[in-house]
Write an enzyme that holds these catalytic residues in place. Structure first.
Site, PDB file in Angstrom:
ATOM      1  N   SER A 124      -0.014 -13.661  -1.117  1.00 44.30           N
ATOM      2  CA  SER A 124       0.252 -14.156   0.245  1.00 44.30           C
ATOM      3  C   SER A 124      -0.399 -15.515   0.444  1.00 44.30           C
ATOM      4  CB  SER A 124      -0.344 -13.157   1.240  1.00 44.30           C
ATOM      5  OG  SER A 124      -0.391 -13.725   2.527  1.00 44.30           O
ATOM      6  N   TYR A 149      -7.576  -7.619   4.370  1.00 41.20           N
ATOM      7  CA  TYR A 149      -6.242  -7.707   3.773  1.00 41.20           C
ATOM      8  C   TYR A 149      -6.150  -8.949   2.878  1.00 41.20           C
ATOM      9  CZ  TYR A 149      -1.361  -8.921   3.195  1.00 41.20           C
ATOM     10  OH  TYR A 149      -0.162  -9.305   2.633  1.00 41.20           O
ATOM     11  N   LYS A 153      -5.801  -9.396  -1.392  1.00 40.25           N
ATOM     12  CA  LYS A 153      -4.816 -10.168  -2.156  1.00 40.25           C
ATOM     13  C   LYS A 153      -5.520 -11.137  -3.106  1.00 40.25           C
ATOM     14  CE  LYS A 153      -1.068  -8.392  -0.589  1.00 40.25           C
ATOM     15  NZ  LYS A 153      -0.230  -7.588  -1.485  1.00 40.25           N
TER      16      LYS A 153
HETATM   17  N1  LIG Z   1       5.761  -9.043   5.089  1.00 40.27           N
HETATM   18  C1  LIG Z   1       4.868 -10.012   5.031  1.00 40.27           C
HETATM   19  O1  LIG Z   1       4.651 -10.719   6.013  1.00 40.27           O
HETATM   20  C2  LIG Z   1       4.102 -10.281   3.746  1.00 40.27           C
HETATM   21  C3  LIG Z   1       3.521 -11.541   3.556  1.00 40.27           C
HETATM   22  C4  LIG Z   1       2.814 -11.778   2.373  1.00 40.27           C
HETATM   23  C5  LIG Z   1       2.687 -10.773   1.426  1.00 40.27           C
HETATM   24  N2  LIG Z   1       3.262  -9.555   1.656  1.00 40.27           N
HETATM   25  C6  LIG Z   1       3.076  -8.498   0.663  1.00 40.27           C
HETATM   26  O2  LIG Z   1       4.339  -8.130   0.145  1.00 40.27           O
HETATM   27  C7  LIG Z   1       4.353  -6.738  -0.173  1.00 40.27           C
HETATM   28  C8  LIG Z   1       5.540  -6.083   0.494  1.00 40.27           C
HETATM   29  O3  LIG Z   1       5.474  -6.313   1.885  1.00 40.27           O
HETATM   30  P1  LIG Z   1       6.510  -5.667   2.908  1.00 40.27           P
HETATM   31  O4  LIG Z   1       6.538  -6.547   4.098  1.00 40.27           O
HETATM   32  O5  LIG Z   1       7.746  -5.310   2.214  1.00 40.27           O
HETATM   33  O6  LIG Z   1       5.681  -4.353   3.302  1.00 40.27           O
HETATM   34  P2  LIG Z   1       6.217  -2.856   3.550  1.00 40.27           P
HETATM   35  O7  LIG Z   1       5.082  -2.099   4.144  1.00 40.27           O
HETATM   36  O8  LIG Z   1       7.510  -2.871   4.264  1.00 40.27           O
HETATM   37  O9  LIG Z   1       6.483  -2.356   2.044  1.00 40.27           O
HETATM   38  C9  LIG Z   1       5.454  -1.845   1.233  1.00 40.27           C
HETATM   39  C10 LIG Z   1       5.970  -0.528   0.673  1.00 40.27           C
HETATM   40  O10 LIG Z   1       4.975   0.002  -0.203  1.00 40.27           O
HETATM   41  C11 LIG Z   1       4.830   1.395   0.062  1.00 40.27           C
HETATM   42  N3  LIG Z   1       3.451   1.723  -0.334  1.00 40.27           N
HETATM   43  C12 LIG Z   1       2.296   1.375   0.281  1.00 40.27           C
HETATM   44  N4  LIG Z   1       1.234   1.829  -0.416  1.00 40.27           N
HETATM   45  C13 LIG Z   1       1.730   2.466  -1.512  1.00 40.27           C
HETATM   46  C14 LIG Z   1       1.153   3.140  -2.604  1.00 40.27           C
HETATM   47  N5  LIG Z   1      -0.184   3.248  -2.715  1.00 40.27           N
HETATM   48  N6  LIG Z   1       1.963   3.668  -3.549  1.00 40.27           N
HETATM   49  C15 LIG Z   1       3.309   3.578  -3.443  1.00 40.27           C
HETATM   50  N7  LIG Z   1       3.929   2.961  -2.408  1.00 40.27           N
HETATM   51  C16 LIG Z   1       3.140   2.403  -1.460  1.00 40.27           C
HETATM   52  C17 LIG Z   1       5.134   1.585   1.525  1.00 40.27           C
HETATM   53  O11 LIG Z   1       5.604   2.878   1.833  1.00 40.27           O
HETATM   54  C18 LIG Z   1       6.234   0.522   1.738  1.00 40.27           C
HETATM   55  O12 LIG Z   1       7.521   1.075   1.529  1.00 40.27           O
HETATM   56  C19 LIG Z   1       3.004  -6.180   0.268  1.00 40.27           C
HETATM   57  O13 LIG Z   1       2.153  -6.114  -0.844  1.00 40.27           O
HETATM   58  C20 LIG Z   1       2.522  -7.211   1.250  1.00 40.27           C
HETATM   59  O14 LIG Z   1       1.114  -7.258   1.331  1.00 40.27           O
HETATM   60  C21 LIG Z   1       3.985  -9.293   2.782  1.00 40.27           C
END
Ligand SMILES: NC(=O)c1ccc[n+]([C@@H]2O[C@H](COP(=O)([O-])OP(=O)(O)OC[C@H]3O[C@@H](n4cnc5c(N)ncnc54)[C@H](O)[C@@H]3O)[C@@H](O)[C@H]2O)c1
Length: 338
Positions: A124, A149, A153
């Site tokens: 991120s 958080y 990362k």
């Molecule tokens: N959406 C944003 O703004 C953003 C920005 C930067 C980075 N990210 C990173 O991108 C990734 C995906 O983000 P997103 O927005 O799709 O989030 P999201 O919460 O929609 O998707 C994450 C998925 O991982 C699953 N999950 C969580 N912990 C788990 C575990 N221990 N084992 C198996 N499954 C697990 C959840 O059920 C979910 O379906 C994350 O790592 C997040 O930190 C997201």
């Protein structure tokens, strides 16, 4: 190729599965459903014509992962699984470090045991903290993040850096997302936050659809053109394509690679409110409140490295992002229903 997609039923993971299938790859999805619903599989299938293989399980469960690697000839892993709410991470640091840091370590160990050494990791822009200058390039200082958080990362990035220093046959790609927004153009897949949305766009969308009364705009006295915070919003389908580009360019090419995924353009909170009003055809109510501690004034990506090395550049503008979000929100006012 067979690609293990952890967290593949989440917001970014589900859109990436659709793009992977369209490009002829076979996603093997694992997810513990802590922040997603099984209904997402139906939606991916309806769009793609292919139902991805799915196993419910946790990335911290090494025996579960070993079973998945034993069953499928996985060539690369895209690792989305994790917790992502900044505010919640302050209240629950142990859960965040366990899920995000420990989960990544268990996954890397299981990969090594299975002889799979290609991984793309969801990092991120938060690892840059409060940037000294914009646009932010990949070699800008990292680590000065202000919450668990962001630190989780950063820690995972450091773990992968050390792993590559010790074992240089890995291909590790760290993708630093800016602000993912938008939805699939079909209106059938999008962001479905549980409870009060943490991010701006789903909050605006829920106000627009009548689920919430008004948006809180935190601070209008930042040194930005209209005083509200400026971020680099990137369409989730462009982001998904960025993963595909990383997969194509780098799989089996050993190295540690780092890319920003953003558009290179900044938009203010009020820019997004106005763009959304244009998309949904009515005003979105908002109220200015004091700044939140830890929020930065402005942040946008330098996109040159991803463009040069991966041939990837975001295609969709803010108008497209809001139009697609509104289509998703208005067709699914309560999100995914099971
Ligand atoms: N959406 C944003 O703004 C953003 C920005 C930067 C980075 N990210 C990173 O991108 C990734 C995906 O983000 P997103 O927005 O799709 O989030 P999201 O919460 O929609 O998707 C994450 C998925 O991982 C699953 N999950 C969580 N912990 C788990 C575990 N221990 N084992 C198996 N499954 C697990 C959840 O059920 C979910 O379906 C994350 O790592 C997040 O930190 C997201």
């Amino acid at each position: 190729m067979k690609v293990l997609v952890t967290g593949g039923l989440g917001y970014i993971g589900s859109h990436t599965c659709v793009q992977l299938i369209a490009a002829g790859h076979q996603p093997i999805v694992i997810d513990n459903l802590s922040n997603s619903k099984l209904e997402v599989l139906n939606r991916v299938e309806a769009i793609s014509g292919v139902r991805p293989v799915f196993h419910q399980g946790d990335v911290r469960d090494e025996a579960f992962l070993a079973g998945v690697f034993a069953e499928y000839d996985v060539q690369a892993v895209i690792h989305f699984a994790g917790l992502k709410a900044v505010g919640e991470s302050v209240a629950k640091p142990l859960e965040y470090y366990d899920n995000n840091v420990n989960g990544s370590l268990v996954l890397a160990r299981a990969m090594r045991s299975a002889g799979v050494k290609n991984i793309i990791f969801s990092s991120s822009a938060t690892v840059y903290g409060d940037p000294q200058e914009v646009p932010i390039t990949e070699d800008a200082p990292t680590g000065a993040t202000t919450n668990p958080y962001g630190r989780s990362k950063y820690m995972v990035e450091e773990c992968f850096r050390d792993l590559f220093a010790a074992e240089d046959d890995w291909s590790i790609t760290l993708l630093r997302y800016f602000n993912p927004v938008g939805a699939h153009s079909s209106g059938t897949m999008g962001e479905d936050p549980q409870g009060i949305p943490n991010n701006l766009m789903p909050f605006i969308a829920q106000v627009a659809v009548g689920r919430r009364e008004k948006l809180a705009v935190f601070g209008d006295d930042y040194p930005t053109p209209d005083g509200t915070g400026v971020r680099d919003y990137v369409h989730v389908v462009d982001l998904a394509d960025g993963h595909l580009a990383a997969l194509n360019a780098l799989t089996d090419k050993a190295g540690l690679h780092i890319y920003n995924l953003g558009t290179g353009k900044g938009s203010s909170v009020l820019d997004m409110v106005h763009a959304f009003s244009a998309a949904c055809g009515h005003d979105v109510a908002y109220e200015v409140q004091p700044r939140r501690p830890g929020d930065i004034a402005e942040c946008w990506a330098s996109t040159a490295k991803a463009e040069q090395d991966l041939g990837w550049k975001a295609q969709r503008d803010v108008s497209q992002m809001t139009v697609d979000t509104w289509r998703w929100q208005s067709q699914n006012p309560q999100g995914y229903q099971e």
